[in-house]
Design a protein around this motif. Structure first.
Motif, PDB file in Angstrom:
ATOM      1  N   ARG A   3      34.265  38.150  36.503  1.00  0.00           N
ATOM      2  CA  ARG A   3      35.654  38.838  35.780  1.00  0.00           C
ATOM      3  C   ARG A   3      34.987  40.145  35.366  1.00  0.00           C
ATOM      4  O   ARG A   3      35.742  41.117  35.112  1.00  0.00           O
ATOM      5  CB  ARG A   3      35.935  37.946  34.812  1.00  0.00           C
ATOM      6  N   GLU A   4      33.835  40.106  34.679  1.00  0.00           N
ATOM      7  CA  GLU A   4      33.161  41.474  34.060  1.00  0.00           C
ATOM      8  C   GLU A   4      33.300  42.607  35.033  1.00  0.00           C
ATOM      9  O   GLU A   4      33.819  43.808  34.897  1.00  0.00           O
ATOM     10  CB  GLU A   4      31.984  41.030  33.406  1.00  0.00           C
ATOM     11  N   ALA A   5      32.793  42.194  36.502  1.00  0.00           N
ATOM     12  CA  ALA A   5      32.575  43.245  37.373  1.00  0.00           C
ATOM     13  C   ALA A   5      34.046  43.738  37.879  1.00  0.00           C
ATOM     14  O   ALA A   5      34.276  44.902  37.975  1.00  0.00           O
ATOM     15  CB  ALA A   5      31.961  42.612  38.753  1.00  0.00           C
ATOM     16  N   ALA A   6      35.145  42.835  37.724  1.00  0.00           N
ATOM     17  CA  ALA A   6      36.353  43.034  38.123  1.00  0.00           C
ATOM     18  C   ALA A   6      37.212  43.922  37.163  1.00  0.00           C
ATOM     19  O   ALA A   6      37.754  44.855  37.758  1.00  0.00           O
ATOM     20  CB  ALA A   6      37.209  41.802  38.403  1.00  0.00           C
ATOM     21  N   LYS A   7      36.891  43.662  35.916  1.00  0.00           N
ATOM     22  CA  LYS A   7      37.664  44.154  34.669  1.00  0.00           C
ATOM     23  C   LYS A   7      36.741  45.639  34.358  1.00  0.00           C
ATOM     24  O   LYS A   7      37.294  46.382  33.734  1.00  0.00           O
ATOM     25  CB  LYS A   7      37.903  43.400  33.890  1.00  0.00           C
ATOM     26  N   GLY A   8      35.403  45.549  34.434  1.00  0.00           N
ATOM     27  CA  GLY A   8      34.626  46.555  33.896  1.00  0.00           C
ATOM     28  C   GLY A   8      34.242  46.089  32.435  1.00  0.00           C
ATOM     29  O   GLY A   8      34.922  45.394  32.061  1.00  0.00           O
ATOM     30  N   THR A   9      32.728  46.490  32.159  1.00  0.00           N
ATOM     31  CA  THR A   9      32.511  46.219  30.754  1.00  0.00           C
ATOM     32  C   THR A   9      31.650  47.195  30.152  1.00  0.00           C
ATOM     33  O   THR A   9      31.236  47.933  30.943  1.00  0.00           O
ATOM     34  CB  THR A   9      31.857  44.605  30.696  1.00  0.00           C
ATOM     35  N   LEU A  15      40.355  40.536  47.211  1.00  0.00           N
ATOM     36  CA  LEU A  15      40.224  39.460  46.672  1.00  0.00           C
ATOM     37  C   LEU A  15      40.749  38.179  47.559  1.00  0.00           C
ATOM     38  O   LEU A  15      41.955  38.271  48.246  1.00  0.00           O
ATOM     39  CB  LEU A  15      40.734  39.120  45.236  1.00  0.00           C
ATOM     40  N   VAL A  16      40.102  37.046  47.625  1.00  0.00           N
ATOM     41  CA  VAL A  16      40.591  36.008  48.561  1.00  0.00           C
ATOM     42  C   VAL A  16      40.307  34.771  47.919  1.00  0.00           C
ATOM     43  O   VAL A  16      39.387  34.438  47.155  1.00  0.00           O
ATOM     44  CB  VAL A  16      39.665  35.989  49.772  1.00  0.00           C
ATOM     45  N   THR A  17      41.456  33.831  47.937  1.00  0.00           N
ATOM     46  CA  THR A  17      41.567  32.755  47.379  1.00  0.00           C
ATOM     47  C   THR A  17      42.675  31.702  48.138  1.00  0.00           C
ATOM     48  O   THR A  17      42.845  32.199  49.130  1.00  0.00           O
ATOM     49  CB  THR A  17      42.299  32.749  45.746  1.00  0.00           C
ATOM     50  N   SER A  18      42.537  30.382  47.889  1.00  0.00           N
ATOM     51  CA  SER A  18      43.205  29.543  48.776  1.00  0.00           C
ATOM     52  C   SER A  18      44.209  28.696  47.742  1.00  0.00           C
ATOM     53  O   SER A  18      44.019  28.379  46.559  1.00  0.00           O
ATOM     54  CB  SER A  18      42.084  28.460  49.443  1.00  0.00           C
ATOM     55  N   GLY A  48      48.115  45.220  45.924  1.00  0.00           N
ATOM     56  CA  GLY A  48      47.438  45.523  44.676  1.00  0.00           C
ATOM     57  C   GLY A  48      46.871  44.619  43.414  1.00  0.00           C
ATOM     58  O   GLY A  48      46.787  45.014  42.421  1.00  0.00           O
ATOM     59  N   LEU A  49      46.774  43.443  43.978  1.00  0.00           N
ATOM     60  CA  LEU A  49      46.269  42.579  43.110  1.00  0.00           C
ATOM     61  C   LEU A  49      44.878  42.190  43.337  1.00  0.00           C
ATOM     62  O   LEU A  49      44.462  41.180  42.546  1.00  0.00           O
ATOM     63  CB  LEU A  49      47.048  41.155  42.978  1.00  0.00           C
ATOM     64  N   GLY A  50      44.080  43.202  44.023  1.00  0.00           N
ATOM     65  CA  GLY A  50      42.764  42.984  44.223  1.00  0.00           C
ATOM     66  C   GLY A  50      41.924  43.746  43.416  1.00  0.00           C
ATOM     67  O   GLY A  50      42.144  43.935  41.891  1.00  0.00           O
ATOM     68  N   LEU A  51      40.768  43.959  43.486  1.00  0.00           N
ATOM     69  CA  LEU A  51      39.603  45.020  42.737  1.00  0.00           C
ATOM     70  C   LEU A  51      39.964  46.515  42.813  1.00  0.00           C
ATOM     71  O   LEU A  51      40.425  46.865  43.721  1.00  0.00           O
ATOM     72  CB  LEU A  51      38.428  44.584  43.082  1.00  0.00           C
ATOM     73  N   PRO A  52      39.683  46.956  41.612  1.00  0.00           N
ATOM     74  CA  PRO A  52      40.159  48.493  41.357  1.00  0.00           C
ATOM     75  C   PRO A  52      38.837  49.089  42.288  1.00  0.00           C
ATOM     76  O   PRO A  52      37.672  48.499  42.204  1.00  0.00           O
ATOM     77  CB  PRO A  52      40.048  48.687  40.106  1.00  0.00           C
ATOM     78  N   HIS A  53      39.106  50.244  42.923  1.00  0.00           N
ATOM     79  CA  HIS A  53      38.032  51.090  43.413  1.00  0.00           C
ATOM     80  C   HIS A  53      37.453  51.763  42.326  1.00  0.00           C
ATOM     81  O   HIS A  53      38.037  52.476  41.573  1.00  0.00           O
ATOM     82  CB  HIS A  53      38.617  51.892  44.488  1.00  0.00           C
ATOM     83  N   SER A 104      42.516  54.924  40.524  1.00  0.00           N
ATOM     84  CA  SER A 104      43.356  53.955  40.250  1.00  0.00           C
ATOM     85  C   SER A 104      43.952  52.977  41.116  1.00  0.00           C
ATOM     86  O   SER A 104      44.501  52.029  40.998  1.00  0.00           O
ATOM     87  CB  SER A 104      44.788  54.834  39.600  1.00  0.00           C
ATOM     88  N   HIS A 105      43.432  53.105  42.580  1.00  0.00           N
ATOM     89  CA  HIS A 105      43.695  52.246  43.560  1.00  0.00           C
ATOM     90  C   HIS A 105      43.219  50.879  43.427  1.00  0.00           C
ATOM     91  O   HIS A 105      41.994  50.777  43.077  1.00  0.00           O
ATOM     92  CB  HIS A 105      43.488  53.281  45.062  1.00  0.00           C
ATOM     93  N   LYS A 106      43.935  49.924  43.934  1.00  0.00           N
ATOM     94  CA  LYS A 106      43.265  48.567  44.083  1.00  0.00           C
ATOM     95  C   LYS A 106      43.494  47.915  45.364  1.00  0.00           C
ATOM     96  O   LYS A 106      44.265  48.323  46.221  1.00  0.00           O
ATOM     97  CB  LYS A 106      44.120  47.653  43.037  1.00  0.00           C
ATOM     98  N   GLY A 107      42.515  46.958  45.565  1.00  0.00           N
ATOM     99  CA  GLY A 107      42.504  46.093  46.777  1.00  0.00           C
ATOM    100  C   GLY A 107      43.706  45.173  46.653  1.00  0.00           C
ATOM    101  O   GLY A 107      44.549  45.373  45.612  1.00  0.00           O
ATOM    102  N   ASP A 108      43.830  44.196  47.719  1.00  0.00           N
ATOM    103  CA  ASP A 108      44.732  43.195  47.779  1.00  0.00           C
ATOM    104  C   ASP A 108      44.253  42.142  47.443  1.00  0.00           C
ATOM    105  O   ASP A 108      43.196  41.687  47.354  1.00  0.00           O
ATOM    106  CB  ASP A 108      45.588  43.252  49.101  1.00  0.00           C
ATOM    107  N   LEU A 109      45.368  40.877  47.030  1.00  0.00           N
ATOM    108  CA  LEU A 109      44.884  39.437  46.787  1.00  0.00           C
ATOM    109  C   LEU A 109      45.410  38.776  48.159  1.00  0.00           C
ATOM    110  O   LEU A 109      46.690  38.973  48.728  1.00  0.00           O
ATOM    111  CB  LEU A 109      45.707  39.092  45.706  1.00  0.00           C
ATOM    112  N   LEU A 110      44.307  38.200  48.830  1.00  0.00           N
ATOM    113  CA  LEU A 110      44.641  37.547  50.118  1.00  0.00           C
ATOM    114  C   LEU A 110      44.641  35.863  49.747  1.00  0.00           C
ATOM    115  O   LEU A 110      43.657  35.484  49.324  1.00  0.00           O
ATOM    116  CB  LEU A 110      43.674  37.867  51.282  1.00  0.00           C
ATOM    117  N   VAL A 111      45.817  35.350  50.170  1.00  0.00           N
ATOM    118  CA  VAL A 111      46.141  33.934  49.825  1.00  0.00           C
ATOM    119  C   VAL A 111      46.109  33.386  51.175  1.00  0.00           C
ATOM    120  O   VAL A 111      46.953  33.318  51.842  1.00  0.00           O
ATOM    121  CB  VAL A 111      47.370  33.877  48.855  1.00  0.00           C
TER     122      VAL A 111
END
Length: 367
Positions: free
Chosen positions: A127-133, A264-267, A308-313, A317-324
């Motif tokens: 989460r820290e990597a995803a959001k930045g810290t 991001l990939v989730t199930s 647009g619900l994935g990780l930011p580049h 300001s662009h983001k990846g996608d959430l793959l469900v």
């Protein structure tokens, strides 16, 4: 008296040859005819002097211009007499022979040296990597001594020129026509002596301190990324620039998400009824859960995309996608009524398709 050869012919270069080509040609001739390689050979010694004379003229723009216009006479009329001995050659070209044979002149005093780079391994959560810290590191570091400002001498004093080597940092020993340079044994090659060492650093100019450094980890950083912190490495010596600190990021795994580039990939699990009829379900994100539409007839293993619900580049300001990825859950226990409805559905499905295939009910129930 024998007529002098053309200087370009002596070095084996054209009249259009540049400075580096002339120097390279002279190096070849000097090495070939060096007196130590040809002991007791007057002819080689003469060729050695001839090559040095040619280089002396062709490496000097003014002399070369006079020679190109007037030949040897243009030099004789300006007091050029060549070299009378090999000692004159070594004296005139000490810097050149330093390049060719591994010794040469040095500037007085030690030369500036850049500091070494440092590496620090940093572990952060997914989460820290995803959001930045922002993290604060505390690490032992060599720093320029504040008392003497890195000079090594007590305030009010300065380093003294080494009397043994006259500040050159090296001493020479003659071996035939060669001169071998060795580090000065008194100043250890530094060219100076610290006569009044600093009380804090004992003359080293460096002290070890625990330093706190704040590091900003950008959002979306990947495992193994290197963050460069300029100027936070080892200090330079004798006025040299400091090195850099490289923070290598290691990201922990997450229980919910896997990473696929910036996606991001989730199930998620859905019932077979939801898969057949379609439904709206909640899916996790890096922030709050969001509603997602399950289309009618969704098959198990189907991957749905949420833009647009994935990780930011990083740096964008662009983001990846959430793959469900959808998994259809098969019930293991059903009531009598549910079984009757499923068998009826199975019968109607068989009439609709007209195919003799394993019944839907048996697929669902695992029969």
């Amino acid at each position: 008296m024998a007529e002098k050869r053309d200087y370009y012919e002596v070095l084996g270069v054209s009249r259009q040859a540049g400075e580096e080509e002339i120097k390279k040609a002279y190096r070849k001739q000097a090495f070939k005819y060096h007196p130590d390689r040809n002991p007791d050979d007057p002819h080689s010694e003469n060729l050695f002097k001839e090559a040095a004379e040619a280089y002396e003229v062709l490496s000097n723009p003014d002399k070369r211009q006079r020679y190109d216009h007037l030949g040897h006479a243009g030099l004789n009329n300006n007091g050029f007499q060549g070299f009378s001995s090999t000692e004159d050659i070594f004296s005139s070209f000490s810097d050149i022979f330093g390049e060719f044979f591994g010794f040469g002149t040095r500037q007085s005093g030690p030369r500036p040296r850049s500091g070494a780079d440092l590496r620090y391994n940093l572990n952060i959560s997914f989460r820290e990597a995803a959001k930045g810290t922002e993290v604060e590191l505390e690490l032992p570091k060599r720093e320029t001594c504040g008392r003497c400002d890195g000079s090594g001498s007590e305030p009010g004093y300065s380093a003294e020129t080494c009397a043994h080597c006259q500040g050159l940092g090296q001493v020479r020993r003659s071996q035939g026509f060669f001169q071998v340079a060795m580090p000065c044994p008194v100043c250890r090659g530094q060219g100076v002596i610290i006569a009044h060492p600093c009380n804090d650093c004992s003359g080293r100019g460096i002290v070890v301190v625990n330093k706190k450094i704040k590091v900003r980890v950008p959002a979306g950083v990947d495992n193994g990324s290197r963050l460069r912190i300029s100027g936070e490495g080892e200090p330079g010596e004798y006025g040299g620039s400091p090195g850099d600190l490289y923070v290598v990021v290691f990201v922990d795994d997450d229980e919910i998400f896997k990473r696929q580039g910036q996606d991001l990939v989730t199930s998620v699990e859905v019932t077979f009824v939801q898969a057949i009829l379609g439904a709206k379900i909640e899916v996790p994100t890096l922030d709050d859960p969001v509603s997602m539409e399950i289309p009618k007839g969704t098959q198990s293993g189907k991957v749905l995309q949420l833009k647009g619900l994935g990780l930011p580049h990083p740096g964008s300001s662009h983001k990846g996608d959430l793959l469900v990825r959808v998994h259809v859950k098969t019930p293991t226990k059903i009531s009598k009524k549910q079984e009757e409805l499923l068998r009826e559905f199975d019968r109607l499905e068989g009439q609709k398709t007209g195919h003799k295939v394993k019944s839907f009910f048996k697929k669902v129930m695992g029969e």
